[in-house]
Design a protein around this motif. Structure first.
Motif, PDB file in Angstrom:
ATOM      1  N   LEU A  83      21.645  23.674  61.639  1.00  0.00           N
ATOM      2  CA  LEU A  83      21.494  22.274  61.241  1.00  0.00           C
ATOM      3  C   LEU A  83      20.042  21.939  60.908  1.00  0.00           C
ATOM      4  O   LEU A  83      19.772  21.101  60.037  1.00  0.00           O
ATOM      5  CB  LEU A  83      21.991  21.380  62.375  1.00  0.00           C
ATOM      6  CG  LEU A  83      22.321  19.918  62.046  1.00  0.00           C
ATOM      7  CD1 LEU A  83      23.374  19.825  60.957  1.00  0.00           C
ATOM      8  CD2 LEU A  83      22.798  19.200  63.300  1.00  0.00           C
TER       9      LEU A  83
ATOM     10  N   ALA B 133      22.790  32.728  58.610  1.00  0.00           N
ATOM     11  CA  ALA B 133      23.778  31.772  59.120  1.00  0.00           C
ATOM     12  C   ALA B 133      25.201  32.264  58.906  1.00  0.00           C
ATOM     13  O   ALA B 133      26.091  31.967  59.703  1.00  0.00           O
ATOM     14  CB  ALA B 133      23.588  30.415  58.436  1.00  0.00           C
TER      15      ALA B 133
ATOM     16  N   LYS C 252      28.113  33.456  62.494  1.00  0.00           N
ATOM     17  CA  LYS C 252      29.458  32.985  62.859  1.00  0.00           C
ATOM     18  C   LYS C 252      30.238  34.082  63.579  1.00  0.00           C
ATOM     19  O   LYS C 252      30.880  33.831  64.605  1.00  0.00           O
ATOM     20  CB  LYS C 252      30.211  32.532  61.609  1.00  0.00           C
ATOM     21  CG  LYS C 252      29.560  31.354  60.903  1.00  0.00           C
ATOM     22  CD  LYS C 252      30.099  31.158  59.500  1.00  0.00           C
ATOM     23  CE  LYS C 252      29.270  30.159  58.729  1.00  0.00           C
ATOM     24  NZ  LYS C 252      29.663  30.068  57.305  1.00  0.00           N
TER      25      LYS C 252
ATOM     26  N   THR D 289      28.695  34.638  67.027  1.00  0.00           N
ATOM     27  CA  THR D 289      29.082  33.580  67.970  1.00  0.00           C
ATOM     28  C   THR D 289      30.520  33.773  68.437  1.00  0.00           C
ATOM     29  O   THR D 289      30.838  33.562  69.611  1.00  0.00           O
ATOM     30  CB  THR D 289      28.918  32.198  67.324  1.00  0.00           C
ATOM     31  OG1 THR D 289      27.570  32.053  66.854  1.00  0.00           O
ATOM     32  CG2 THR D 289      29.220  31.085  68.318  1.00  0.00           C
TER      33      THR D 289
ATOM     34  N   MET E 203      24.504  26.531  66.100  1.00  0.00           N
ATOM     35  CA  MET E 203      24.832  25.340  65.307  1.00  0.00           C
ATOM     36  C   MET E 203      23.597  24.471  65.083  1.00  0.00           C
ATOM     37  O   MET E 203      23.339  24.003  63.964  1.00  0.00           O
ATOM     38  CB  MET E 203      25.920  24.544  66.020  1.00  0.00           C
ATOM     39  CG  MET E 203      26.376  23.302  65.290  1.00  0.00           C
ATOM     40  SD  MET E 203      27.673  22.463  66.247  1.00  0.00           S
ATOM     41  CE  MET E 203      27.913  21.000  65.226  1.00  0.00           C
TER      42      MET E 203
ATOM     43  N   SER F  80      27.356  24.656  56.910  1.00  0.00           N
ATOM     44  CA  SER F  80      27.525  25.820  57.789  1.00  0.00           C
ATOM     45  C   SER F  80      27.570  25.403  59.253  1.00  0.00           C
ATOM     46  O   SER F  80      28.299  25.996  60.055  1.00  0.00           O
ATOM     47  CB  SER F  80      26.391  26.827  57.564  1.00  0.00           C
ATOM     48  OG  SER F  80      26.465  27.388  56.270  1.00  0.00           O
ATOM     49  N   ALA F  81      26.789  24.379  59.615  1.00  0.00           N
ATOM     50  CA  ALA F  81      26.790  23.907  61.002  1.00  0.00           C
ATOM     51  C   ALA F  81      28.149  23.343  61.385  1.00  0.00           C
ATOM     52  O   ALA F  81      28.626  23.535  62.512  1.00  0.00           O
ATOM     53  CB  ALA F  81      25.696  22.854  61.195  1.00  0.00           C
ATOM     54  N   MET F  82      28.796  22.667  60.442  1.00  0.00           N
ATOM     55  CA  MET F  82      30.090  22.054  60.708  1.00  0.00           C
ATOM     56  C   MET F  82      31.157  23.098  61.064  1.00  0.00           C
ATOM     57  O   MET F  82      32.096  22.806  61.816  1.00  0.00           O
ATOM     58  CB  MET F  82      30.528  21.254  59.478  1.00  0.00           C
ATOM     59  CG  MET F  82      31.816  20.493  59.649  1.00  0.00           C
ATOM     60  SD  MET F  82      32.132  19.400  58.240  1.00  0.00           S
ATOM     61  CE  MET F  82      32.218  20.606  56.908  1.00  0.00           C
TER      62      MET F  82
ATOM     63  N   ILE G 233      28.064  27.892  71.657  1.00  0.00           N
ATOM     64  CA  ILE G 233      28.412  27.447  70.306  1.00  0.00           C
ATOM     65  C   ILE G 233      27.320  26.557  69.716  1.00  0.00           C
ATOM     66  O   ILE G 233      27.005  26.637  68.525  1.00  0.00           O
ATOM     67  CB  ILE G 233      29.760  26.687  70.335  1.00  0.00           C
ATOM     68  CG1 ILE G 233      30.885  27.622  70.777  1.00  0.00           C
ATOM     69  CG2 ILE G 233      30.078  26.085  68.969  1.00  0.00           C
ATOM     70  CD1 ILE G 233      32.188  26.920  71.109  1.00  0.00           C
ATOM     71  N   ALA G 234      26.704  25.722  70.578  1.00  0.00           N
ATOM     72  CA  ALA G 234      25.738  24.730  70.094  1.00  0.00           C
ATOM     73  C   ALA G 234      24.417  25.344  69.642  1.00  0.00           C
ATOM     74  O   ALA G 234      23.796  24.843  68.693  1.00  0.00           O
ATOM     75  CB  ALA G 234      25.475  23.689  71.179  1.00  0.00           C
TER      76      ALA G 234
ATOM     77  N   TYR H 145      31.074  25.449  63.044  1.00  0.00           N
ATOM     78  CA  TYR H 145      31.111  25.789  64.464  1.00  0.00           C
ATOM     79  C   TYR H 145      32.092  24.930  65.253  1.00  0.00           C
ATOM     80  O   TYR H 145      32.480  25.297  66.361  1.00  0.00           O
ATOM     81  CB  TYR H 145      29.702  25.709  65.063  1.00  0.00           C
ATOM     82  CG  TYR H 145      28.841  26.873  64.629  1.00  0.00           C
ATOM     83  CD1 TYR H 145      28.786  28.032  65.385  1.00  0.00           C
ATOM     84  CD2 TYR H 145      28.124  26.823  63.436  1.00  0.00           C
ATOM     85  CE1 TYR H 145      28.028  29.109  64.976  1.00  0.00           C
ATOM     86  CE2 TYR H 145      27.359  27.897  63.013  1.00  0.00           C
ATOM     87  CZ  TYR H 145      27.314  29.043  63.784  1.00  0.00           C
ATOM     88  OH  TYR H 145      26.572  30.121  63.369  1.00  0.00           O
ATOM     89  N   PHE H 146      32.505  23.797  64.689  1.00  0.00           N
ATOM     90  CA  PHE H 146      33.547  23.002  65.348  1.00  0.00           C
ATOM     91  C   PHE H 146      34.881  23.735  65.356  1.00  0.00           C
ATOM     92  O   PHE H 146      35.777  23.387  66.129  1.00  0.00           O
ATOM     93  CB  PHE H 146      33.693  21.646  64.652  1.00  0.00           C
ATOM     94  CG  PHE H 146      32.565  20.689  64.939  1.00  0.00           C
ATOM     95  CD1 PHE H 146      32.429  20.130  66.195  1.00  0.00           C
ATOM     96  CD2 PHE H 146      31.648  20.376  63.958  1.00  0.00           C
ATOM     97  CE1 PHE H 146      31.391  19.251  66.470  1.00  0.00           C
ATOM     98  CE2 PHE H 146      30.600  19.501  64.216  1.00  0.00           C
ATOM     99  CZ  PHE H 146      30.469  18.934  65.477  1.00  0.00           C
TER     100      PHE H 146
END
Length: 415
Positions: free
Chosen positions: A156, A113, A117, A120, A152, A163-165, A148-149, A167-168
């Motif tokens: 998640l 993960a 990043k 991505t 993510m 870590s998922a957050m 991006i999703a 990506y915002f």
């Protein structure tokens, strides 16, 4: 690489070295055992991090030796490999602390993960730099949102909400390239509604939404505003607010709910789920102006702050180096992000500029959430502080993220 050494941004490299070096010093202090006899006890956390740092220098040489256009040409392949590595965790991954987020290879744990990043960021940069891509076109917006999703969602599902957050943070790069401000405003409004509903309850929030809608409508009455538009947005906001408690109780896990409730002041728990944050605040507050001195922190030496060498490393800085040391670290991060912003804006290539903004967004999100978490204004979500926190995967991932951009910047005239 030798011919272009002068082209590298040495200020950025210097800041990187200062952060990594200061990080190791604090990891050493946070993980110091009373029985230690040498810096070279390789079963110790600080020795392992030292080895990762040395290997990072070799990684930097490799990253800077590769032709800059390689990263653009093979960005889609790198992104696909990162997705496969994330999906593969559900078959071959190891579960630690309830998260299936690592590959265990002998004594080494690798967290894909962290590397996803950078992958991505490359994929987003590649798509947005396409000749036919127009970020103002809804079709193209959906495609970049999907890029991006995908990672993510996979992150998640591990589950790793922290870590998922991160990506915002790509909203920063998308906005720079022309994404309408309304998307950012909508996201901010939704987050505000969510937190406000948890803090004050849906009745107060719904009342506030109705009052604001009426006041805005009356203010614009002379312009003959569309009443249906105001009713529609008010209805959507009210519906969203009414759904918050359901999502909070049925989608969020118990430890996430506990952490939100503690931050919002709805629960007081200094010995349970809030113990880390409470002890971290005590450690930082006890440091005063100048700190207690390196390896002299009583909270740190007593190991009162769990996971202090990882997500809570900044509490060691606060206790042992005080306000001045903490400010020094904050200034270094601000300098790094401002420097990267300057480098991104001087690019001739859309690919490099977008990637640069992706790097800035990721570092900023980690920096903001980690510091906020350590001082108790954000819930504990398990996000490391870039370059300072312990962890080989984190250090290597941020090194890759940063030095790809340094390489792209050094060859900016050839794009």
């Amino acid at each position: 690489m030798g011919k272009s050494v002068a082209g590298f941004d040495w200020l950025t490299i210097l800041i990187y070295l200062l952060l990594v070096g200061f990080g190791w010093a604090n990891i050493y202090s946070a993980s110091l055992a009373e029985s230690h006899t040498s810096f070279f006890e390789f079963n110790q956390i600080y020795s392992k991090q030292g080895l990762w740092i040395i290997l990072s220098f070799l990684l930097i040489i490799i990253l800077l030796s590769i032709e800059a256009k390689f990263y653009q040409r093979f960005s889609s392949v790198i992104y696909a490999i990162s997705l496969l590595s994330l999906a593969g965790l559900f078959v071959f991954g190891s579960t630690i602390a309830g998260q299936t987020a690592w590959y265990q290879i002998g004594p080494i744990s690798i967290q894909p993960a962290e590397f996803a990043k950078a992958a991505t960021a490359l994929a987003v940069a590649k798509y947005l730099s396409g000749i036919q891509t127009n970020i103002k076109d809804f079709k193209h917006q959906l495609r970049v949102f999907l890029i991006i999703a995908l990672p993510m969602i996979l992150v998640l599902l591990q589950p790793d909400a922290g870590s998922a957050m991160v990506y915002f943070s790509f909203a920063f790069a998308l906005y720079r390239e022309g994404l309408h401000f309304a998307y950012l405003l909508l996201g901010f409004f939704a987050a505000t509604l969510f937190v406000a509903t948890l803090a004050f309850g849906p009745a107060w929030v719904i009342g506030g939404v109705i009052l604001i809608a009426i006041l805005v409508y009356l203010k614009n009455l002379k312009r003959r505003p569309n009443l249906f538009k105001y009713l529609f947005f008010a209805a959507v906001a009210i519906g969203f607010s009414l759904s918050v408690n359901y999502v909070f109780e049925n989608v969020f896990k118990q430890h996430h709910r506990d952490r939100f409730n503690i931050v919002l002041g709805k629960e007081v728990d200094s010995r349970g789920i809030g113990y880390n944050t409470n002890q971290s605040e005590i450690a930082i507050g006890s440091g005063g102006l100048f700190g207690k001195g390196w390896t002299e922190g009583t909270q740190t030496k007593g190991h009162f702050v769990p996971e202090q060498h990882t997500d809570y490393i900044f509490s060691t800085v606060g206790e042992e180096w005080g306000f001045l040391g903490s400010t020094f670290i904050l200034v270094l991060f601000v300098m790094l992000m401002l420097r990267l912003l300057y480098l991104a804006e001087r690019q001739r290539s859309t690919f490099t500029r977008v990637y640069g903004y992706g790097v800035i967004g990721i570092i900023f999100m980690h920096f903001l959430v980690n510091i906020g978490m350590v001082i108790g204004i954000f819930p504990t979500v398990g996000i490391p502080l870039p370059f300072l926190s312990y962890g080989g995967s984190g250090l290597w991932a941020f090194t890759i993220l940063l030095f790809i951009f340094i390489k792209l910047d050094s060859d900016r005239m050839s794009f």
